[in-house]
Design an enzyme around this catalytic site. Structure first.
Site, short mmCIF file in Angstrom:
data_model
loop_
_atom_site.label_atom_id
_atom_site.label_comp_id
_atom_site.label_asym_id
_atom_site.label_seq_id
_atom_site.Cartn_x
_atom_site.Cartn_y
_atom_site.Cartn_z
N CYS A 168 0.81 -1.22 0.00
CA CYS A 168 0.00 0.00 0.00
C CYS A 168 0.84 1.27 0.00
CB CYS A 168 -0.95 -0.01 1.19
SG CYS A 168 -1.98 -1.49 1.23
N HIS A 308 -2.87 8.21 5.77
CA HIS A 308 -3.10 6.88 5.22
C HIS A 308 -4.52 6.43 5.57
CE1 HIS A 308 -2.00 3.09 3.48
NE2 HIS A 308 -2.14 2.42 4.61
N GLU A 319 -1.45 5.66 13.39
CA GLU A 319 -1.05 6.81 12.59
C GLU A 319 -1.24 8.10 13.37
OE1 GLU A 319 -1.56 8.73 8.12
OE2 GLU A 319 -2.99 7.20 8.79
N LYS A 340 -9.58 8.17 1.74
CA LYS A 340 -10.05 6.79 1.57
C LYS A 340 -11.50 6.65 2.02
CE LYS A 340 -5.64 4.29 1.98
NZ LYS A 340 -4.71 5.41 2.17
N HIS A 345 -9.75 2.00 -0.34
CA HIS A 345 -8.30 1.84 -0.28
C HIS A 345 -7.81 1.19 -1.58
CE1 HIS A 345 -4.34 1.20 0.95
NE2 HIS A 345 -4.50 0.50 2.06
N PHE A 404 1.77 -3.24 4.04
CA PHE A 404 2.13 -4.54 4.60
C PHE A 404 3.63 -4.77 4.38
CE2 PHE A 404 -2.19 -6.99 4.23
CZ PHE A 404 -2.73 -6.15 5.19
#
Length: 417
Positions: A168, A308, A319, A340, A345, A404
């Site tokens: 991502c 994010h 975050e 998002k 996403h 990830f």
């Protein structure tokens, strides 16, 4: 590379294929209106899946940008998106690629999973009809670098060409790596960003088994709710966001429109877990700190952060904590939003469309909202611009992407002066 050696890098073109619309104008208007691009999945029958919702690109016609229908059929959707957004961005930048400049213009487009739809379809062909019936185009259609390669073929860009594959964070890594190439004088301009088309049965099955996806299937418009106490997972999206970044003197020489300047790039790794962020967000905080240091910026100068903000239980408070670690007391004064909430996403494509949104915030002095934020999580206590866009003088903005594998990326942009 010393500051004396670094070339200034500006953004001269933007392109977007998104769940909110298939042009820059439609995408930005959708963000400003707080419109939701998430609905029940139509790309496949999702009835047996735990998650049945997604941010699909609607009404997309690849032949608008890829005139030869046979060529378009030999591409996975993620490559079609990238070519289309790239051609939009080049047109927006009024940058024509010809024999005189082609060697100095490159392509760097990131993706998380590449042509997963082709892989799934061809696996079915293999099982049902045998190995001899698999398409000879399967491999070139599915490999992750093909979005960048095909974009070069369809635009004529012969400069540096590569692909970031960092889950991502891929779109943001691609932009950051392209920034370094222009900054270092290896290219005069780069077509860069991210692309993804992973709304597929197998992809959904895998993410759902990992308990990463929202299951708010009866209420898709309110399913993606970053920083909200009642969030239950992310919602998949698809599309592509592309920037034309250009060395300042090159842009000035041809009289280009300048949206803003890219000044910083920070990347780190948590080195902690395959999918979970390190507790406390130390790696993400360091990425922000490095981007600020790279751009010669201090926390008090930051006007906006595109988070994010995945709407997952783990990401959002982590975050939030990372932003507070990196920016200190200034964090509470900075508007933060997750786009998002409207697009879903896009995995490797998210950094691309979110960088586009961040640059547009600088250019327009308006910041997009976080929609569906109704009951803030106690651990998420910053200004997340709930539900309505806001007029803000945006002098400096950050865009965060985390992937990830522990990949953390922050991009820093500022007004061009």
């Amino acid at each position: 590379m010393t500051n004396l050696q670094r070339k200034r890098v500006v953004i001269t073109g933007l392109g977007a294929i998104t769940p909110l619309g298939n042009t820059l104008e439609e995408y930005w208007q959708g963000l400003m209106e707080g419109r939701n691009g998430i609905d029940t999945v139509t790309h496949f029958d999702p009835s047996e899946h735990a998650c049945r919702i997604g941010g699909e690109v609607k009404g997309f016609d690849p032949h608008q940008y890829i005139p030869k229908k046979k060529e378009a059929k030999r591409m996975d959707r993620f490559s079609q998106f990238a070519i289309s957004a790239s051609k939009q961005a080049l047109l927006d930048a009024k940058l024509e690629i010809d024999d005189l400049n082609a060697d100095r213009i490159g392509v760097l487009i990131g993706t998380g999973v590449g042509g997963i739809k082709v892989m799934e379809d061809q696996q079915t062909v293999y099982l049902d009809r045998g190995p001899s019936r698999c398409s000879p185009f399967m491999i070139p259609m599915m490999i992750a670098n093909m979005a960048a390669g095909l974009t070069a073929i369809h635009t004529g860009a012969k400069g540096p060409n590569t692909c970031a594959v960092t889950a991502c964070a891929a779109g943001s890594n691609a932009i950051g790596d392209a920034f370094r190439l222009v900054q270092g004088g290896y290219a005069d301009a780069m077509i860069c960003g991210g692309t993804e088309a992973a709304i597929t049965p197998l992809s959904y099955a895998g993410f759902a088994s990992a308990r990463a996806l929202s299951t708010r299937n009866d209420d898709p418009k309110h399913a993606c709710r970053p920083f909200d106490k009642n969030r239950d997972g992310f919602v998949m999206g698809e599309g592509s966001g592309i920037l034309i970044i250009e060395e300042l003197e090159s842009a000035l020489h041809r009289g280009a429109k300048i949206y803003g300047e890219m000044v910083g790039y920070g990347m780190t790794c948590d080195a902690y877990h395959m999918t979970s962020p390190v507790p406390g967000g130390l790696g993400a905080a360091r990425a922000m700190e490095l981007a600020l240091k790279d751009g010669g910026l201090t926390p008090d100068r930051v006007s906006y952060i595109n988070a994010h903000g995945t709407s997952t239980p783990a990401n959002d408070p982590t975050e939030t904590n990372a932003i507070k670690k990196a920016l200190g007391d200034a964090a509470y004064q900075i508007p933060v939003s997750s786009t998002k909430s409207m697009t879903g996403h896009l995995l490797g494509g998210s950094g691309g469309i979110e960088a586009v949104a961040t640059v547009m915030a600088i250019a327009s002095d308006r910041v997009p909202p976080t929609i569906n934020l109704e009951e803030p999580d106690d651990d998420c206590d910053l200004d997340y611009i709930p539900n309505e866009s806001r007029e803000v003088e945006v002098k400096v903005a950050l865009s965060n992407s985390f992937g990830f594998g522990g990949h953390n990326v922050t991009l820093a942009f500022q007004k061009y002066v």
